[in-house]
Design a protein around this motif. Structure first.
Motif, PDB file in Angstrom:
ATOM      1  N   ALA A 354       0.821  -1.212   0.000  1.00  0.00           N
ATOM      2  CA  ALA A 354       0.000   0.000   0.000  1.00  0.00           C
ATOM      3  C   ALA A 354       0.856   1.263   0.000  1.00  0.00           C
ATOM      4  CB  ALA A 354      -0.926  -0.003   1.216  1.00  0.00           C
ATOM      5  N   GLY A 355       2.184   1.109   0.060  1.00  0.00           N
ATOM      6  CA  GLY A 355       3.086   2.257  -0.013  1.00  0.00           C
ATOM      7  C   GLY A 355       3.164   3.079   1.258  1.00  0.00           C
ATOM      8  N   ARG A 356       2.898   2.427   2.405  1.00  0.00           N
ATOM      9  CA  ARG A 356       2.913   3.173   3.663  1.00  0.00           C
ATOM     10  C   ARG A 356       4.210   2.928   4.430  1.00  0.00           C
ATOM     11  NH1 ARG A 356      -2.466   1.415   3.203  1.00  0.00           N
ATOM     12  NH2 ARG A 356      -3.857   3.164   2.832  1.00  0.00           N
ATOM     13  N   ASP A 357       4.494   3.828   5.350  1.00  0.00           N
ATOM     14  CA  ASP A 357       5.767   3.782   6.071  1.00  0.00           C
ATOM     15  C   ASP A 357       5.764   2.697   7.150  1.00  0.00           C
ATOM     16  OD1 ASP A 357       6.632   5.860   4.542  1.00  0.00           O
ATOM     17  OD2 ASP A 357       6.344   7.406   6.064  1.00  0.00           O
ATOM     18  N   GLN A 358       6.910   2.012   7.254  1.00  0.00           N
ATOM     19  CA  GLN A 358       7.102   0.961   8.237  1.00  0.00           C
ATOM     20  C   GLN A 358       8.284   1.281   9.131  1.00  0.00           C
ATOM     21  OE1 GLN A 358       7.681  -2.253   5.443  1.00  0.00           O
ATOM     22  NE2 GLN A 358       5.751  -3.227   6.014  1.00  0.00           N
ATOM     23  N   ILE A 359       8.185   0.839  10.370  1.00  0.00           N
ATOM     24  CA  ILE A 359       9.320   0.872  11.289  1.00  0.00           C
ATOM     25  C   ILE A 359       9.630  -0.581  11.618  1.00  0.00           C
ATOM     26  CG2 ILE A 359      10.149   1.598  13.561  1.00  0.00           C
ATOM     27  CD1 ILE A 359       7.962   3.809  13.452  1.00  0.00           C
ATOM     28  N   ILE A 360      10.801  -1.046  11.246  1.00  0.00           N
ATOM     29  CA  ILE A 360      11.175  -2.436  11.491  1.00  0.00           C
ATOM     30  C   ILE A 360      12.268  -2.477  12.546  1.00  0.00           C
ATOM     31  CG2 ILE A 360      12.144  -4.536  10.504  1.00  0.00           C
ATOM     32  CD1 ILE A 360      10.903  -3.706   7.820  1.00  0.00           C
ATOM     33  N   ILE A 361      11.982  -3.108  13.675  1.00  0.00           N
ATOM     34  CA  ILE A 361      12.976  -3.349  14.716  1.00  0.00           C
ATOM     35  C   ILE A 361      13.443  -4.792  14.539  1.00  0.00           C
ATOM     36  CG2 ILE A 361      13.388  -3.504  17.200  1.00  0.00           C
ATOM     37  CD1 ILE A 361      11.205  -1.402  17.589  1.00  0.00           C
TER      38      ILE A 361
END
Length: 559
Positions: A354-361
């Motif tokens: 969907a082209g949305r921002d992710q935060i990956i820890i």
């Protein structure tokens, strides 16, 4: 009904997306002749503004001009700043900049003689001042007064969002830089997910230092990103840790589970350590809302896990849109297992597409078993498929005379049938009875398209011209969920069965005629896959038939 009750009935239609019905009722009830009530006087302008927002670009200016005239009539009659500032806004959107600024300046002078009540009244007073300065081109003073407005009612995020959307609309006239609005946006929303893990010798263990580091990283991200609303499940490990840190940061936690508590704990909490169970209950007790996507206490599977995750993601997106803010996704993930049917990897893929921002820890270290345990799903075989369902019927069909029925079939059902037959392979199942219609499609986007096409087809029919009563109106209900596809013993054709089909059938009878109502799961899935094409606005809980629970529904509208 009193004029106030009539006014509220029109607003209900507007919020339901039934614009044409709202306009018909506005004139039928004679509200266009009211001359002593600012809200009712402004209603004509509001109807035209709604039509402008939903119209093609080539029609927007003319509709804005008409809305400005309606608002100005109300402003001239009452002198109210609400109708005054809306007059100025519509004049600006119509391209009549000089008159817009003259009206805004006049409204600005009026606000100086008004002493608002504390709270929401004070907010709207200062927001009107800010909007007047924005229309006048003085963005520095607009910013200062908007700062004051928000300080007077700091947690009224819905009001803040309404103002921000109005400024964004006005900025389209001259492509004004409105990046300064970002600091006024309400807190962001967050969908979260991550791998399951245990402690102290339990399955898929992480050591104490790793868990401490994860917790610190989670809290830092939640605080630095100004997260105010979080949506997810409560599996052992990552889910519970994220929920705890969100609550520690005073974020609002919304719990979405694929099945009832006991079964969820049995499959996704208890196997990784009994201490997680008490933490589960503590987080659940602090949740603002709790949703169960299945009432089955005996079995859950990948399908319902994926369904619950899609709903949680969609809720985060819908809340962000309502508040004119930004949705994010936070994952504790090793970035493996990209083909999983459910779990963190699938959630990451759906959100990323969907082209949305992710935060990956990053997950600290790979302690997971080769079977894939440690994600927020069991590797079970799905016994169902996720499908979109549409029910439709024509309100008033039962009142037709026998001689009118052939006309109805030829002039109304035939165009609707042509509309349905253009859907191609996306239409998987079809059933009809009288004026009733049941469709099953492979995606919510396909279902939204056929529902909106059907409504548009019906609206294009001139009922008076074909000799049918004008009280006829199409109502459409939509739902999305897991269904069983099986052969019907009576017809020998493949059909869909299950509790979700029964739930879908409950929506259309309570839908406002002329509109499209959809369930929360439908609205969530559509927000994820086609937010740029359609929007779903909540209409709240709608009373169902006697003996049934009220339904939380949304109005589906084409952007």
């Amino acid at each position: 009904m009193s004029p106030t009750e009539q006014y509220n009935s029109i607003l209900t239609l507007l919020r339901a997306g039934a614009l044409e019905q709202a306009e018909k009722e506005y004139f039928r009830l004679g509200l266009d002749t009211v001359s002593d009530n600012e809200d009712i006087l402004a209603l004509g302008g509001r109807l035209l503004k709604s039509r402008m927002v939903e119209s093609h670009q080539s029609h927007k200016r003319e509709l804005a001009r008409q809305a400005a005239e309606k608002y100005y009539h109300a402003y001239e009659a009452t002198g109210g700043t609400y109708t005054g500032i809306n007059t100025a806004a519509m004049q600006m959107l119509a391209g009549d900049i000089d008159n817009a600024r003259a009206t805004a300046d006049e409204v600005l002078h009026k606000t100086r003689g008004y002493s608002p009540k504390p709270g929401q009244d004070a907010y709207y007073h200062m927001a009107t001042v800010a909007e007047a300065y924005f229309i006048l081109g003085d963005h520095a003073r607009a910013e200062t007064n908007l700062t004051d407005a928000i300080s007077l009612d700091p947690e009224n995020y819905d009001a803040h969002a309404s103002t921000l959307k109005q400024f964004e609309l006005l900025a389209t006239v001259n492509s004004a830089d409105i990046s300064w609005l970002d600091k006024f946006r309400p807190p962001k929303t967050l969908h979260f997910a991550g791998h399951i893990f245990g402690l102290d010798g339990d399955g898929n263990i992480l050591d104490e230092a790793s868990v401490y580091g994860l917790g610190k990283s989670i809290l830092d991200k939640i605080l630095s990103e100004n997260i105010g609303y979080v949506y997810g499940a409560l599996a052992a490990g990552s889910d519970i840790l994220i929920a705890e840190k969100a609550l520690e940061a005073n974020a609002e936690f919304h719990l979405i589970l694929p099945c009832p508590d006991e079964l969820f704990i049995q499959t996704s909490v208890m196997p990784f350590g009994e201490h997680w169970v008490s933490r589960f209950w503590a987080c659940k007790a602090a949740a603002k809302t709790v949703r169960y996507l299945s009432g089955d206490n005996l079995k859950t599977d990948d399908m319902f896990t994926a369904f619950a995750s899609e709903t949680a993601m969609g809720l985060a997106v819908l809340k962000a849109e309502r508040l004119a803010t930004k949705p994010l996704q936070l994952l504790i993930w090793d970035q493996k297992n990209p083909t999983a049917k459910a779990g963190t990897a699938r959630d990451a893929k759906v959100w990323e597409q969907a082209g949305r921002d992710q935060i990956i820890i990053p997950y600290p270290r790979d302690t997971r078993k080769a079977t894939g345990a440690g994600d927020n799903t069991e590797e079970l075989t799905a016994s169902r498929d996720l499908k979109a369902m549409v029910f439709a019927d024509v309100r008033g069909f039962g009142a037709l005379t026998d001689s009118q029925v052939p006309v109805f079939i030829d002039k109304i059902l035939r165009p609707l049938a042509i509309c349905v037959n253009t859907q191609g392979r996306q239409l998987e199942h079809l059933n009809t009875w009288g004026d009733g219609l049941f469709l099953v499609l492979d995606s919510v986007e396909a279902a939204a398209k056929v529902a909106s096409d059907l409504q548009e087809t019906f609206r294009a029919i001139d009922l008076a011209e074909i000799g049918l009563p004008e009280f006829l109106a199409l109502r459409i209900g939509g739902h999305y969920g897991p269904v069983h596809e099986m052969r019907d013993p009576f017809t020998n054709r493949i059909g869909v069965f299950g509790t979700e089909v029964a739930f879908a059938a409950r929506i259309e009878p309570v839908t406002v005629p002329g509109s499209i109502y959809v369930s929360e799961p439908f609205a969530c899935a559509l927000a994820l896959s086609a937010e740029e094409k359609y929007r779903c606005e909540t209409v709240g809980k709608v009373e169902a038939r006697k003996g049934q629970q009220a339904l939380k529904l949304f109005s589906l509208r084409v952007r």
